[in-house]
Design a protein around this motif. Sequence first.
Motif, PDB file in Angstrom:
ATOM      1  N   LEU A  78       0.836  -1.206   0.000  1.00 21.57           N
ATOM      2  CA  LEU A  78       0.000   0.000   0.000  1.00 21.57           C
ATOM      3  C   LEU A  78       0.866   1.250   0.000  1.00 21.57           C
ATOM      4  O   LEU A  78       0.571   2.242  -0.664  1.00 21.57           O
ATOM      5  CB  LEU A  78      -0.928  -0.026   1.214  1.00 21.57           C
ATOM      6  N   THR A  79       1.977   1.196   0.765  1.00 16.06           N
ATOM      7  CA  THR A  79       2.866   2.361   0.798  1.00 16.06           C
ATOM      8  C   THR A  79       3.494   2.609  -0.567  1.00 16.06           C
ATOM      9  O   THR A  79       3.649   3.753  -1.012  1.00 16.06           O
ATOM     10  CB  THR A  79       3.961   2.132   1.849  1.00 16.06           C
ATOM     11  N   ALA A  80       3.838   1.557  -1.281  1.00 18.21           N
ATOM     12  CA  ALA A  80       4.434   1.717  -2.616  1.00 18.21           C
ATOM     13  C   ALA A  80       3.445   2.340  -3.592  1.00 18.21           C
ATOM     14  O   ALA A  80       3.806   3.171  -4.429  1.00 18.21           O
ATOM     15  CB  ALA A  80       4.907   0.354  -3.129  1.00 18.21           C
ATOM     16  N   ILE A  81       2.179   1.933  -3.518  1.00 18.85           N
ATOM     17  CA  ILE A  81       1.149   2.512  -4.403  1.00 18.85           C
ATOM     18  C   ILE A  81       1.009   3.998  -4.137  1.00 18.85           C
ATOM     19  O   ILE A  81       0.944   4.822  -5.080  1.00 18.85           O
ATOM     20  CB  ILE A  81      -0.190   1.786  -4.196  1.00 18.85           C
TER      21      ILE A  81
ATOM     22  N   VAL B  91       5.249  11.051   0.401  1.00 18.48           N
ATOM     23  CA  VAL B  91       5.013  10.208   1.580  1.00 18.48           C
ATOM     24  C   VAL B  91       6.347   9.906   2.234  1.00 18.48           C
ATOM     25  O   VAL B  91       7.273   9.404   1.592  1.00 18.48           O
ATOM     26  CB  VAL B  91       4.301   8.886   1.192  1.00 18.48           C
ATOM     27  N   THR B  92       6.451  10.214   3.517  1.00 18.75           N
ATOM     28  CA  THR B  92       7.679   9.926   4.258  1.00 18.75           C
ATOM     29  C   THR B  92       7.780   8.428   4.504  1.00 18.75           C
ATOM     30  O   THR B  92       6.868   7.821   5.067  1.00 18.75           O
ATOM     31  CB  THR B  92       7.689  10.662   5.608  1.00 18.75           C
ATOM     32  N   PRO B  93       8.832   7.804   4.046  1.00 19.54           N
ATOM     33  CA  PRO B  93       8.939   6.347   4.239  1.00 19.54           C
ATOM     34  C   PRO B  93       9.049   6.000   5.719  1.00 19.54           C
ATOM     35  O   PRO B  93       9.696   6.709   6.501  1.00 19.54           O
ATOM     36  CB  PRO B  93      10.221   5.979   3.472  1.00 19.54           C
ATOM     37  N   ALA B  94       8.378   4.907   6.102  1.00 21.54           N
ATOM     38  CA  ALA B  94       8.419   4.453   7.495  1.00 21.54           C
ATOM     39  C   ALA B  94       9.791   3.877   7.801  1.00 21.54           C
ATOM     40  O   ALA B  94      10.446   3.295   6.934  1.00 21.54           O
ATOM     41  CB  ALA B  94       7.341   3.386   7.728  1.00 21.54           C
ATOM     42  N   PRO B  95      10.270   4.074   9.035  1.00 23.52           N
ATOM     43  CA  PRO B  95      11.586   3.510   9.392  1.00 23.52           C
ATOM     44  C   PRO B  95      11.549   1.988   9.308  1.00 23.52           C
ATOM     45  O   PRO B  95      10.530   1.361   9.600  1.00 23.52           O
ATOM     46  CB  PRO B  95      11.796   3.989  10.837  1.00 23.52           C
ATOM     47  N   PRO B  96      12.615   1.385   8.862  1.00 24.99           N
ATOM     48  CA  PRO B  96      12.619  -0.083   8.749  1.00 24.99           C
ATOM     49  C   PRO B  96      12.483  -0.748  10.116  1.00 24.99           C
ATOM     50  O   PRO B  96      12.970  -0.236  11.125  1.00 24.99           O
ATOM     51  CB  PRO B  96      13.986  -0.384   8.113  1.00 24.99           C
TER      52      PRO B  96
END
Length: 461
Positions: A54-57, A122-127
């Motif tokens: 979902l984050t990639a979309i 969108v700020t990527p979530a920390p791994p």
Amino acid sequence: MNKADLLAKTKTELLKTAHRLGLRGVSTLKKEELVDRIHEAQQRSKGAGQAKGLTAIAQRVADAVKRRAVRKRDVTETDEAVAATTARSQPTRTSRRSKPAPVGAEDAVTPADELSAHKFDVTPAPPHPQQVFQEEHLGELPDAYGTGRLFLTARDPHWLYAYWDLSWQQMADYRGQASDGRLLLRVFEKNHGDPIQTLTLGHDSRNWYIPVNKAATSYSAELGFWRHDGQFHVINRSSETATPPDAVSSDTTAKFVTIPIDISFRELFEIIRGHIHDGEALADALHRLQLAGFRFPFKLGLDLGPWTTDQTTELERILGGDLFRRIQMGSFEISEWLRRRMQEELSSGMFSAFSPSGSSWSGAPQNGFWFAVNAELIIYGATEPDAKVTIDGKPVKLRSDGTFSFHYSFPDGQYKLPVVAISAAGDDKREAQLSFERQSRTKGDVGKVKQPVHLKSPAAA
């Protein structure tokens, strides 16, 4: 992969799967528990993968919007440049109030355009932190460290426990130097030059329970062997240890405290948090504060009144009259002593543990099945503490509560032992005639466990 597929794998395969999933500390789990942990980790990984999709979309949508805004900006700049060129080629009337545009103004990007271009970023979530499975192979602890030290401690008023830190090779070397090929453990009482016990140790023995007669006494031990020249070689000596007293403490004070069953210990601690001393136990603090009149949110004390004869009779009925009287006479104490003696001395590693003196039984074969048995006789009873009691005409020392016991060896034969009690005033006499018979019949090779030398048979007593 479902649980059925996981259960079909071996534990080694499951550990490898757990390692790939980043699970740690699972090597000691049972197979079913390991399957549950792996299944849970796979479910979490699957959910994280869906969220990542979902984050990639959302990122692709934001990039598309950003590219559209940049293209719009480029088109606008191109139109403005064309309009400016046309204006320079056709002279126009310039207003006095108009000011020339600053150099490079047509290339500047306004804050509104920049914000519009990035408003869908969108700020990527920390791994997520990954657990790395590292299996430690520390090996097995050694059977001994080979320091040669001898440890001795008191287990209770009449039992000592000895342990020696010798490796198998060290013990074999010392046995090779001994004249009889045996190691000995000698026990000494303080201020006595000669050992009170000499124990022959088995080849596989590393510790020993040692019965002693005196409570509140200091003992020490030494480990060694007899050399070929007749001298005793000491491998090491233990430090002194003292057995505790076997009498009731002279401190007869008692502390009573009210601890309600409907309030947890944590809640009680919170109630008195500001009044408890450093290192003070909760029960001691409650006792102190209740005596000082501290106000608690529960009722203190419970007045039961005097203990009546009816209550005594009812308690005896519940416990069983015979059991109640026998506990008072010390049978329970003697039975418990016998049970502990049989159980704990077995851990010394040799059958000689059955012997209260700890002497070894040479009849036990090193390999194969074997069997040994023996019996002892204990006479016990109770009377008034100031009375006089004799067994077979010999006086018996009474305990402070009037109970007594006497220990005999019990070889084959018939025995009659009169037990007599006389009141302190000498005007009352009670007598019991006890008869015993032992006839031992064996089948096969049955040995006898040696008994302590200080025990006498009823006939010789």
